[in-house]
Enzyme design. Structure first.
Site, PDB file in Angstrom:
ATOM      1  N   HIS A  75       0.829  -1.213   0.000  1.00 54.21           N
ATOM      2  CA  HIS A  75       0.000   0.000   0.000  1.00 54.21           C
ATOM      3  C   HIS A  75       0.864   1.263   0.000  1.00 54.21           C
ATOM      4  CE1 HIS A  75      -3.891  -2.073   0.910  1.00 54.21           C
ATOM      5  NE2 HIS A  75      -3.090  -2.945   1.473  1.00 54.21           N
ATOM      6  N   ASN A 148     -10.384  -2.760   2.504  1.00 54.26           N
ATOM      7  CA  ASN A 148     -10.088  -2.742   1.074  1.00 54.26           C
ATOM      8  C   ASN A 148     -11.363  -2.483   0.287  1.00 54.26           C
ATOM      9  OD1 ASN A 148      -7.320  -3.275   1.220  1.00 54.26           O
ATOM     10  ND2 ASN A 148      -7.582  -5.482   1.061  1.00 54.26           N
TER      11      ASN A 148
HETATM   12 FE1  HDD Z   1      -2.572  -4.795   5.455  1.00 55.54          FE
HETATM   13  C1  HDD Z   1      -1.073  -1.772   5.123  1.00 55.54           C
HETATM   14  C2  HDD Z   1      -5.545  -3.454   4.355  1.00 55.54           C
HETATM   15  C3  HDD Z   1      -3.980  -7.916   5.438  1.00 55.54           C
HETATM   16  C4  HDD Z   1       0.202  -6.025   6.942  1.00 55.54           C
HETATM   17  N1  HDD Z   1      -3.178  -2.980   4.849  1.00 55.54           N
HETATM   18  C5  HDD Z   1      -2.412  -1.851   4.780  1.00 55.54           C
HETATM   19  C6  HDD Z   1      -3.196  -0.752   4.317  1.00 55.54           C
HETATM   20  C7  HDD Z   1      -4.455  -1.224   4.092  1.00 55.54           C
HETATM   21  C8  HDD Z   1      -4.447  -2.626   4.436  1.00 55.54           C
HETATM   22  C9  HDD Z   1      -5.639  -0.440   3.582  1.00 55.54           C
HETATM   23  C10 HDD Z   1      -2.689   0.660   4.075  1.00 55.54           C
HETATM   24  C11 HDD Z   1      -2.920   1.528   5.260  1.00 55.54           C
HETATM   25  C12 HDD Z   1      -2.443   2.922   4.952  1.00 55.54           C
HETATM   26  O1  HDD Z   1      -3.052   3.569   4.086  1.00 55.54           O
HETATM   27  O2  HDD Z   1      -1.457   3.329   5.554  1.00 55.54           O
HETATM   28  N2  HDD Z   1      -4.375  -5.553   4.919  1.00 55.54           N
HETATM   29  C13 HDD Z   1      -5.495  -4.817   4.580  1.00 55.54           C
HETATM   30  C14 HDD Z   1      -6.623  -5.697   4.508  1.00 55.54           C
HETATM   31  C15 HDD Z   1      -6.188  -6.958   4.802  1.00 55.54           C
HETATM   32  C16 HDD Z   1      -4.780  -6.856   5.077  1.00 55.54           C
HETATM   33  C17 HDD Z   1      -8.035  -5.268   4.186  1.00 55.54           C
HETATM   34  C18 HDD Z   1      -6.943  -8.241   4.878  1.00 55.54           C
HETATM   35  C19 HDD Z   1      -8.193  -8.328   5.167  1.00 55.54           C
HETATM   36  N3  HDD Z   1      -1.990  -6.630   6.048  1.00 55.54           N
HETATM   37  C20 HDD Z   1      -2.734  -7.791   5.996  1.00 55.54           C
HETATM   38  C21 HDD Z   1      -2.001  -8.859   6.644  1.00 55.54           C
HETATM   39  C22 HDD Z   1      -0.823  -8.325   7.099  1.00 55.54           C
HETATM   40  C23 HDD Z   1      -0.837  -6.924   6.698  1.00 55.54           C
HETATM   41  C24 HDD Z   1      -2.495 -10.280   6.805  1.00 55.54           C
HETATM   42  C25 HDD Z   1       0.319  -8.939   7.845  1.00 55.54           C
HETATM   43  C26 HDD Z   1       0.223  -9.973   8.603  1.00 55.54           C
HETATM   44  N4  HDD Z   1      -0.722  -4.045   5.890  1.00 55.54           N
HETATM   45  C27 HDD Z   1       0.242  -4.730   6.533  1.00 55.54           C
HETATM   46  C28 HDD Z   1       1.462  -3.881   6.841  1.00 55.54           C
HETATM   47  C29 HDD Z   1       1.035  -2.497   6.275  1.00 55.54           C
HETATM   48  C30 HDD Z   1      -0.338  -2.772   5.703  1.00 55.54           C
HETATM   49  C31 HDD Z   1       2.755  -4.444   6.349  1.00 55.54           C
HETATM   50  C32 HDD Z   1       1.999  -1.798   5.344  1.00 55.54           C
HETATM   51  C33 HDD Z   1       2.093  -0.398   5.830  1.00 55.54           C
HETATM   52  C34 HDD Z   1       1.384  -0.367   7.059  1.00 55.54           C
HETATM   53  O3  HDD Z   1       0.880  -1.605   7.337  1.00 55.54           O
HETATM   54  O4  HDD Z   1       1.245   0.587   7.777  1.00 55.54           O
HETATM   55  O5  HDD Z   1       1.696  -3.840   8.199  1.00 55.54           O
END
Ligand code: HDD
Length: 706
Positions: A75, A148
């Site tokens: 993202h 999402n």
């Molecule tokens: Fe995630 C970012 C949504 C599964 C680990 N995720 C991130 C963002 C969104 C989502 C909208 C951007 C937030 C922003 O604008 O800063 N993610 C989802 C949705 C998921 C999902 C709807 C499943 C239903 N994500 C998911 C899993 C993991 C992560 C299973 C890890 C175990 N997501 C992350 C992250 C991020 C992230 C690596 C990257 C940057 C951040 O968090 O701040 O931690």
């Protein structure tokens, strides 16, 4: 047009104390020293070397050298906006969360939309899931709904998230391709993960190429819990429904937009807010009583499943309005951090194993992205409540904590800060009864991977199904390893044989005659239990209207942009009529001509060209109109770019309108009478067509080589 709230909300006021404006101010160093020369370094003589003593040069260069931070792991590319959430229906029966029960409260929000796979500078129009993250600055602390634009996910367990992301990101040896899933590693992974089947159908549908961030739905994805004053719980699914309807572009168009304006979504969001046409979404909930946890064929804890609206209707409880652009992209949109772990009393997690893993990942990733544990103090991330606890120090500590006692219990600090009872708003976790063995495994109730993929496909209109077929064909044709393509086609036989056969034929693979067995690629041939392999169940309902974009049209033309092809001699009266009627319905027009500047209209009045045939492109507009005027039509006929412009609008199934005397021009294009085409100068009909967004059935008849 929505009205900007005059009342300054708590968060806006909070942010203002951190906001600076250099207008009418002297330039200073970071130490507040007024500067006399910012153009020249300090040298040993006119032509001499620069002196180490030059504190001004060193400060400037040092800050510059360190002004980037790591982009988000996923993202990375996003666009943000401030706004407000207004509750219209209290959920008091189900939750004690103040922002979901008190209809007099207006809760400030910050929203960040994003693509998932691409880097910060990648294109907006990639075929991808869109992040839809909302931070509610509630009076009880920050609540983040990090969702999402697709209601399900690729995988069922957070354990597989790093694998999924490694597979979809550019390949590690050559960092190709950027912001695209059409490559070997992604499809290798997906073809070995049958649990991805439902999600991959959504991603191959037009949901993954939205027309605008303002025209897409949002979903909390997981099942969450609501808890009321009495401590009783129910399950909940969150939905955001855009007031402008749910709309997409065509794949050919998406690829071209990526070249013509890779900031297309970001610009569209920004401009809509600047123009006061505030994007809005209704917040909806599906409530499932706790005792109905096992009512469905699928498992509520499985994030690859949705709850069809036919089984549990969505109740609308409030509206979110985005009404202010950030003042500074980096400070706000880049530094904002969301986490599904940010809760308020009255909302709690479920045991969805994907959600459980997320609860760890989001705060953890900020430690390297934002550089330490004090990221919650960054203005955009701060709660509107003052923070009192015994967490201390760390990089960039901004808060000056008074007193000696940074521990609890203490007597030196009078026992402060106090803990609050539940009745005083103290958060308690839902006391779910658990009686289980510790296991590393997966519930059998998670093994049905196809029923909802079938439901999704069956719920699509014929053109939407065609787009899915074409998307699979496109993406898999980019895969270089034939075995991976074959595995994917085998998976598709479990969803729809005709879909699988179509894709196979486009890929030059043998057309499968029967449903092919698909196994979970994670199971070694010799060992672990075989029962992780998919099982087949019937879809929970046969069709669900909410899953098809063709069924959720809004009819509005508000904020749509119409291209008017003009030249010297254009019929000014027609342009005025269109401008007036479109403007009254909230749409805007842009005059596009062979050159910039003033055009002399047929009645000698002046029409200003907003854009030219050489600086813009048809894919950036929702519809095209060609007013009359013999001289202008002659001029446009001499412009191949004008012909191409209209052909492309036709190919992308957009509304096309023209005056009767534009006929010589139209005859030189591929445009012919049909749905969405009005060639008799009827502006009202043209605008009505525009409200229908696209006429996809047009491309079922014949393709235009635009
Ligand atoms: Fe995630 C970012 C949504 C599964 C680990 N995720 C991130 C963002 C969104 C989502 C909208 C951007 C937030 C922003 O604008 O800063 N993610 C989802 C949705 C998921 C999902 C709807 C499943 C239903 N994500 C998911 C899993 C993991 C992560 C299973 C890890 C175990 N997501 C992350 C992250 C991020 C992230 C690596 C990257 C940057 C951040 O968090 O701040 O931690």
């Amino acid at each position: 047009m929505a009205k900007r709230s005059s009342k300054k909300d708590l968060k806006t006021a909070d942010l203002q104390s951190y906001t600076t404006d250099a207008a009418n101010q002297f330039m200073t160093t970071d130490q507040g020293l007024k500067m006399n020369d910012d153009h020249n370094s300090l040298k040993a003589g006119d032509r001499g070397g620069t002196l180490l003593e030059d504190i001004i040069l060193r400060e400037k260069i040092t800050h510059f050298d360190h002004e980037r931070i790591p982009e988000r792991i996923v993202h990375a590319r996003g666009s943000g906006a401030h706004g407000v959430f207004r509750l219209t229906k209290s959920l008091k029966q189900y939750t004690k969360a103040a922002f979901l029960t008190d209809t007099t409260q207006e809760t400030p929000v910050f929203v960040r939309f994003s693509t998932v796979a691409g880097s910060r500078g990648s294109t907006d129009l990639a075929r991808d899931v869109r992040g839809f993250a909302v931070k509610f600055y509630t009076t009880e602390g920050n609540y983040d709904l990090v969702g999402n634009n697709i209601p399900v996910f690729f995988i069922q367990d957070a354990m597989k998230f790093p694998d999924l992301v490694h597979a979809v990101k550019p390949e590690p040896d050559n960092e190709i391709p950027q912001a695209a899933s059409a490559h070997d590693t992604f499809w290798d992974f997906i073809s070995l993960m049958p649990e991805s089947t439902h999600m991959i159908l959504w991603v191959m549908s037009d949901r993954a190429i939205p027309r605008s961030l303002r025209m897409m739905e949002g979903f909390g994805v997981h099942t969450f819990r609501l808890i009321n004053e009495k401590g009783a719980a129910c399950f909940v699914k969150f939905h955001w429904k855009p007031v402008l309807g749910v709309h997409s572009v065509a794949w050919d168009e998406a690829q071209k937009i990526s070249g013509k304006d890779s900031d297309f979504h970001r610009r569209d969001l920004w401009e809509a807010i600047e123009e006061g046409r505030f994007p809005e979404w209704d917040l909806g909930v599906q409530i499932i009583p706790e005792k109905e946890e096992h009512r469905f064929e699928f498992d509520l804890l499985d994030p690859t499943k949705l709850v069809p609206e036919e089984l549990v209707p969505v109740q609308i409880i409030g509206r979110m309005t985005l009404n202010r652009n950030p003042d500074n992209f980096f400070a706000e949109t880049e530094q904002v951090m969301f986490s599904p772990a940010h809760l308020v009393p009255g909302i709690d997690f479920s045991n969805d194993p994907l959600l459980q893993g997320r609860l760890f990942s989001y705060t953890d990733t900020q430690l390297s992205r934002l550089g330490g544990p004090n990221f919650h103090q960054i203005p955009v991330n701060r709660s509107v409540n003052t923070i009192y606890n015994n967490q201390r120090d760390g990089h960039m500590q901004m808060q000056i904590n008074k007193g000696k006692a940074a521990y609890s219990p203490n007597s030196i600090g009078g026992g402060c800060p106090f803990l609050s009872r539940e009745a005083e708003g103290g958060f308690t976790s839902y006391a779910e009864r658990i009686d289980a063995r510790k296991i590393r495994g997966r519930s059998k109730s998670f093994l049905d991977h196809f029923s909802q993929a079938i439901l999704f496909y069956n719920s699509q209109s014929a053109p939407e199904q065609q787009h899915i077929k074409d998307a699979f064909s496109f993406e898999l044709s980019r895969v270089t390893i034939p075995e991976i393509r074959q595995r994917m086609v085998n998976t598709l036989t479990n969803v729809n044989r005709e879909l699988a056969q179509y894709v196979a034929s486009r890929l030059g693979l043998p057309v499968p005659k029967k449903v092919m067995p698909v196994t979970n690629g994670a199971i070694p041939a010799d060992g672990l239990p075989k029962d992780y392999n998919p099982v087949k169940k019937n879809p929970p309902v046969k069709k669900s209207a909410a899953l098809s974009m063709a069924q959720v049209k809004s009819g509005t033309i508000a904020t749509r942009c119409i291209a008017v092809l003009a030249a010297d001699g254009t019929d000014a009266a027609m342009v005025m009529e269109l401008k007036k009627k479109a403007g009254a319905k909230g749409a805007k027009i842009k005059v596009i001509a062979p050159r910039l500047g003033a055009l002399k209209a047929s009645d000698h009045s002046i029409i200003n060209a907003d854009e030219t045939l050489f600086n813009t492109a048809s894919v950036l507009f929702d519809a095209v109109y060609i007013p009359g005027g013999a001289k202008a039509i002659e001029a446009l006929l001499a412009e191949p770019d004008a012909i191409h412009f209209v052909n492309e609008q036709f190919r992308h199934c957009k509304a096309i309108g023209a005056a009767p005397d534009a006929a010589p021009f139209i005859q030189n294009t591929f445009v012919k009478e049909g749905a969405g085409i009005s060639l008799n100068g009827n502006v009202d009909r043209f605008l009505k067509d525009l409200g229908l967004h696209r006429f996809w059935e047009r491309e079922m008849e014949r393709k235009v080589p635009a």
